[in-house]
Write a protein that holds these residues in place. Structure first.
Motif, short mmCIF file in Angstrom:
data_model
loop_
_atom_site.label_atom_id
_atom_site.label_comp_id
_atom_site.label_asym_id
_atom_site.label_seq_id
_atom_site.Cartn_x
_atom_site.Cartn_y
_atom_site.Cartn_z
N ASP A 191 -49.69 -28.64 10.15
CA ASP A 191 -48.83 -28.26 9.52
C ASP A 191 -48.28 -27.43 8.41
O ASP A 191 -46.64 -27.12 8.84
CB ASP A 191 -48.35 -29.75 8.79
N TYR A 247 -43.72 -24.68 12.79
CA TYR A 247 -42.47 -24.75 12.83
C TYR A 247 -41.72 -26.42 13.37
O TYR A 247 -41.12 -26.90 12.89
CB TYR A 247 -41.93 -23.78 14.04
N GLU A 248 -43.50 -27.24 14.08
CA GLU A 248 -42.98 -28.20 14.11
C GLU A 248 -42.36 -29.07 12.77
O GLU A 248 -41.56 -30.56 13.19
CB GLU A 248 -43.87 -28.86 14.97
N GLN A 307 -44.26 -20.31 14.20
CA GLN A 307 -44.95 -21.01 15.23
C GLN A 307 -46.56 -21.55 15.23
O GLN A 307 -47.00 -20.16 14.83
CB GLN A 307 -44.24 -20.06 16.53
N SER A 353 -40.24 -23.00 24.30
CA SER A 353 -38.90 -23.04 23.51
C SER A 353 -38.06 -21.52 24.01
O SER A 353 -37.12 -21.92 24.17
CB SER A 353 -38.98 -22.51 22.32
N ARG A 365 -39.55 -28.81 11.32
CA ARG A 365 -38.60 -28.94 11.70
C ARG A 365 -38.73 -31.29 11.70
O ARG A 365 -37.45 -31.77 11.92
CB ARG A 365 -38.50 -29.20 13.60
N ARG A 366 -39.92 -31.43 12.13
CA ARG A 366 -39.73 -32.82 11.87
C ARG A 366 -39.84 -33.29 10.31
O ARG A 366 -38.95 -34.57 10.22
CB ARG A 366 -40.83 -33.37 12.53
N PRO A 385 -47.27 -22.90 23.04
CA PRO A 385 -46.03 -23.33 21.67
C PRO A 385 -44.62 -22.31 22.18
O PRO A 385 -44.07 -22.31 21.91
CB PRO A 385 -46.66 -22.34 20.74
N GLU A 425 -44.39 -28.10 26.47
CA GLU A 425 -44.99 -28.19 25.68
C GLU A 425 -45.97 -28.18 25.51
O GLU A 425 -46.17 -27.85 23.95
CB GLU A 425 -43.74 -27.73 24.07
#
Length: 675
Positions: free
Chosen positions: A52, A10-11, A42, A224, A14-15, A221, A217
């Motif tokens: 990643d 997810y990170e 997640q 959120s 989003r990034r 994880p 966070e």
């Protein structure tokens, strides 16, 4: 026949892609390959390095080989299992423990008793919040303490207000209002006040929940999931109504049989009875005690932060920049010799051009300093077998290029660094911690070491030690230095171990980031540049959880301290106002302002001393709870407890002095005339 696909975390999604759902089903370039994105998940907790993406395992011949599946020395796998219907975690733990014990007994050669191998099982929800559990309980406890102090203060104010309203309540009772009707009146007033306060608190919480999620966070994880939901609002409503009920039944109301006595006492009843005075002082004692406990916790965490900030990282950290970037890929590394030469030339040109930038002193490529690689191997020293019953030595696997140690500021203790003329696979540099473990009291230079190959079930790639470097705290400033071995990883594991550029400048190294990024993109257009930071920033980031712990608990403590000080001053001020006549008579009989002031200060100091004593005892008993959050300081540190006591005493005395000074200024003539 399986197409190359991957699932993004997810990170990363989003990034890198801005959270665009349209990326699902499309192909992206990953290390010069076209891969189809099929989902976003997640990231699982407790990964040593940020992940990643997840690749399809069936594409890896290495992971599906018979030796990998059947080899009992492969210890790098985490498994996820689903409980059978009706089964419990404890039953599963018992079964797995029995199977593992039998395996250790049947295959002793694969399980060295001295290494204490073990299998652990925990529910997924527990694993997701494992790192955050203690911290969040600590914050919840601090919030609960502040709630107790606030409730005690509100109760005190309500008691004082009730005494002031005695004449009004008697009048209402005389006009026919019964006790039940008066209770309803108080309850309605208190519910309005508490709900207004709760509403204001919810509005503040709406603005602060984002800050709390950002804080959490770092540990879990599941951050959120932190939000204001019906459970939180229900709890707030329950606390508000409960406090309103409590405050409504604390007040003593005039009853039908005692109405005459209430009326005859008139205004003189303003001083209240002894029971209420004792209750008021008891509530102040609670406020002081709880404030001391919070201050002690904040003091211990603050001193932990100070100790961590003073820890020697093992690096010369002035003006060093790190950039995580893969200048080449594993596919390129195993290419034919002509391609390999081209890759090495590209790598050398990249570093040479960066080195030519104004202000650059040294450039290297390797594992980021002060960040663990997350890759550990059992390691052996040639001709030095492990004694029976002793654990198998292991070390963190790190990479370093020519010039890496100078650029990173890692001091050379013995021997030499890697040189451009070295054979890449034949040499190794180790740190002092590994040297002490493998060669206690001996010179390690010239000896050979090897890592254990979990696939071939043997030690392989024996390398000669050419240098020993100083220890660095790559696992965190609060951990002992890890034993580590550095290989010349330019043609090896650099991409797999999070390799990157390490650049030392004379001054203002952050100003080099745009120029270095342009050079990297010119030679490696598809390479991703991540985690760009100076060593100072990396060090600062490593202590950010401790800083946030100390900051949040300190804020809770200061809030509690303010409320407690107001409570002390309020109770004494009420006492002074209710004893104006008594004080006037004392002064008329010869008591001077100093003696009156000492009398009020004495009363306040007695309450303060009792609260301090109870608070120190409570803090001493509860300090062990935060032991795991401390570093370099004992949970019962005398210096912290003395400082907390002095601070609380000083603030408490100031809070007592204000009403005492007011009492000393009472004019006895005015008091007697008002009678």
């Amino acid at each position: 026949g399986v197409p190359p696909v991957m699932v993004l975390t997810y990170e990363f999604w989003r990034r890198k892609f801005g959270g665009d759902s349209a990326i699902i089903g499309k192909q992206v370039r990953v290390q010069d390959k076209s891969v189809t994105v099929i989902g976003v998940v997640q990231q699982a907790p407790n990964f040593p390095n940020p992940v990643d993406a997840f690749a399809n395992m069936v594409l890896s011949e290495h992971h599906l080989s018979a030796s990998m599946v059947q080899g009992r020395t492969h210890r790098m796998t985490e498994m996820v299992a689903r409980l059978a219907p009706g089964a419990t975690v404890e039953q599963a733990r018992s079964e797995v423990s029995a199977v593992y014990s039998r395996m250790q007994s049947d295959f002793k050669e694969a399980y060295n008793a001295g290494s204490h191998y073990r299998v652990t099982m925990m529910p997924l929800k527990q694993a997701l919040g494992q790192r955050a559990r203690l911290t969040l309980w600590l914050l919840m406890g601090a919030a609960g303490f502040v709630l107790i102090i606030s409730a005690a203060n509100v109760a005190n104010l309500t008691l004082m207000r009730g005494v002031r309203r005695a004449h009004e309540l008697v009048t209402r009772a005389a006009l026919g209002a019964g006790v039940a009707r008066l209770r309803q009146l108080l309850l309605a007033e208190n519910i309005v006040l508490t709900l207004l306060g709760a509403g204001l608190g919810v509005l503040i919480a709406i603005g602060g929940v984002g800050l709390l999620a950002t804080f959490a966070e770092r540990y879990s994880p599941r951050a959120s999931e932190i939000k204001l939901d019906l459970v939180v609002l229900g709890f707030t409503l329950a606390v508000s109504v409960g406090l309103a009920l409590l405050l409504s039944f604390v007040a003593t109301l005039p009853k039908e049989g005692t109405l005459a006595a209430w009326i005859s006492s008139g205004a003189r009843r303003i001083s209240g009875d002894r029971r209420k005075h004792r209750l008021q002082r008891a509530l102040v004692v609670v406020q002081v005690a709880v404030s001391v406990m919070l201050l002690a916790g904040a003091g211990l965490l603050t001193r932990t932060l100070i100790r961590l900030s003073a820890v020697d990282s093992g690096l010369v950290t002035e003006e060093v920049l790190t950039m995580q970037v893969a200048l080449f890929t594993r596919t390129e590394e195993v290419a034919d010799s002509e391609a390999a030469v081209a890759i090495m030339n590209r790598y050398e040109e990249t570093l040479r051009e960066i080195a030519s930038l104004p202000g650059v002193l040294d450039v290297g490529y390797g594992s980021a300093p002060l960040r663990g690689s997350g890759v550990w191997f059992d390691v052996a020293a040639e001709g030095r077998p492990v004694e029976p019953g002793q654990p198998t030595p292991n070390a963190e696997f790190r990479v370093a290029s020519v010039g890496y140690f100078r650029a990173a500021g890692i001091p050379l203790r013995k021997g030499r660094e890697f040189a451009a003329t070295d054979v890449p696979w034949g040499l190794v540099v180790i740190n002092q911690a590994l040297a002490d473990q493998l060669f206690p009291g001996a010179d390690p230079l010239g000896h050979r070491i090897a890592v254990f190959d979990v696939v071939k079930f043997a030690y392989r790639d024996w390398r000669t030690i050419v240098g020993v470097v100083g220890n660095t705290r790559d696992g965190g400033l609060d951990e002992a230095p890890h034993p580590a071995m550095f290989i010349n990883g330019v043609r090896g594991y650099s991409g797999a171990l999070g390799g990157g550029l390490v650049i030392r400048a004379g001054r203002n190294v952050e100003a080099l980031i745009p120029a270095v990024s342009r050079i990297v993109k010119r030679y490696a257009p598809t390479a991703m540049i991540e985690r760009t930071a100076t060593i100072a920033q990396t060090r600062d980031e490593s202590v950010s959880p401790q800083r946030l712990n100390a900051t949040l608990i300190a804020l809770f403590s200061l809030l509690a301290l303010l409320i407690a000080a107001v409570g002390i001053a309020g109770v004494l001020a009420f006492s002074v106002s209710s004893r104006t006549n008594e004080i006037g008579i004392r002064m008329s009989l010869g008591a001077d302002a100093g003696s009156i002031q000492r009398m009020i200060l004495g009363e306040g100091s007695a309450v303060l001393a009792l609260g301090l004593g109870l608070g120190i005892a409570g803090a001493f008993s509860a300090a062990g709870v935060i032991r795991r959050l401390l570093f370099g300081i004992a949970p019962h540190d005398p210096g912290t407890f003395v400082a907390v006591t002095m601070m609380m005493a000083a603030i408490g005395i100031v809070a007592c002095w204000i009403p005492a000074r007011r009492a000393a200024r009472i004019d006895p003539a005015v008091t007697m005339r008002s009678e």
